[in-house]
Scaffold this active site. Structure first.
Site, PDB file in Angstrom:
ATOM      1  N   GLY A   9       0.839  -1.197   0.000  1.00 46.28           N
ATOM      2  CA  GLY A   9       0.000   0.000   0.000  1.00 46.28           C
ATOM      3  C   GLY A   9       0.865   1.234   0.000  1.00 46.28           C
ATOM      4  O   GLY A   9       1.962   1.249  -0.545  1.00 46.28           O
ATOM      5  N   CYS A  10       0.400   2.268   0.652  1.00 51.11           N
ATOM      6  CA  CYS A  10       1.113   3.539   0.721  1.00 51.11           C
ATOM      7  C   CYS A  10       2.478   3.351   1.376  1.00 51.11           C
ATOM      8  O   CYS A  10       2.573   2.806   2.468  1.00 51.11           O
ATOM      9  CB  CYS A  10       0.265   4.531   1.519  1.00 51.11           C
ATOM     10  SG  CYS A  10       1.118   6.061   1.875  1.00 51.11           S
TER      11      CYS A  10
END
Length: 179
Positions: free
Chosen positions: A14-15
Site C-alpha cells: 500500500g502507501c
C-alpha cells in the site's frame, strides 16, 4: 568494531508512508527508503506518474537490515501482518496497482523465504493472499519529501487518520521488536 550482516528487502504493502513508518521502528533496521519498483514506463518515475497508475510501478520500501539482529523471515512476517495481503491493488482507501501487495526478491534465497512465509501466514487470513513475489529489476528512490514522511508530517490528516492507528496496532503486536 561491529559485525553486521546487512541485507536488503524490497516490498510494497500500500502507501509507502505507512510501511516506511513501521520499519523505521524495528531493532536491526538500519535504513528505510521509500521508492518505486515493478513498472514498465521508461526512466525514473515521479510520484504523480506512479499515482496515475499508468507506469505499472508500485509504491515500495527498500529496507536495509542487520540479519544478525532481525532475520529476513521476521522482516517478512512483520510485512505480511501489518497490511492486508488479501486485497488486490488496494490498501484501505488507497486503490490502484501502485498500492499492490508485493515482495521483490533480490536472490533465490529471498524468493524461497518469501514463498514459505506467505504460505505460513495464509492460515491466519480468511481470504487468499494475493501478494506478488517477483524478482527486483530496479528500485527508484522516491522524491525527498516522501522520505521519513510520517516523522516529518505527524500532524498531517492522512498521518493522523491512517498511519498513527496502524503504528499503534503494530507497536502492540511487536513490542519486543521495537527499538
Amino acid at each position: 568494531m561491529e559485525n553486521k550482516n546487512l541485507q536488503l528487502a524490497t516490498f510494497g504493502g500500500g502507501c509507502f508512508w505507512c510501511t516506511e513508518a513501521i520499519f523505521r521502528e524495528l531493532k536491526g533496521v538500519e535504513k528505510v527508503v521509500s521508492g518505486y519498483s515493478g513498472g514498465n514506463a521508461p526512466g525514473k518515475p515521479t510520484y504523480r506518474e506512479v499515482c496515475s497508475g499508468l507506469t505499472g510501478h508500485a509504491e515500495v520500501v527498500q529496507v536495509t537490515f542487520d540479519a544478525s539482529v532481525i532475520s529476513l523471515e521476521e522482516v517478512l512476517i512483520i510485512f505480511m501482518t501489518t497490511h492486508d495481503p488479501t486485497t488486490l491493488n488496494r490498501q484501505g482507501a488507497d486503490v490502484g496497482t501502485q498500492y499492490r501487495s508485493v515482495i521483490y526478491y533480490h536472490n533465490d534465497h529471498q524468493k524461497e523465504v518469501a514463498e514459505t512465509i506467505t504460505k505460513e501466514v495464509a492460515k491466519y487470513f480468511d481470504n487468499p493472499i494475493v501478494t506478488e513475489i517477483t524478482p527486483l529489476e530496479i528500485f527508484y528512490d522516491a522524491e525527498d519529501y516522501h522520505q521519513d514522511y510520517y516523522r516529518n508530517n505527524t500532524e498531517q490528516g492522512y498521518c493522523n487518520a491512517v498511519i498513527s492507528p496502524k503504528l499503534a496496532k503494530f507497536r502492540k503486536l511487536y513490542t519486543e521488536k521495537l527499538r
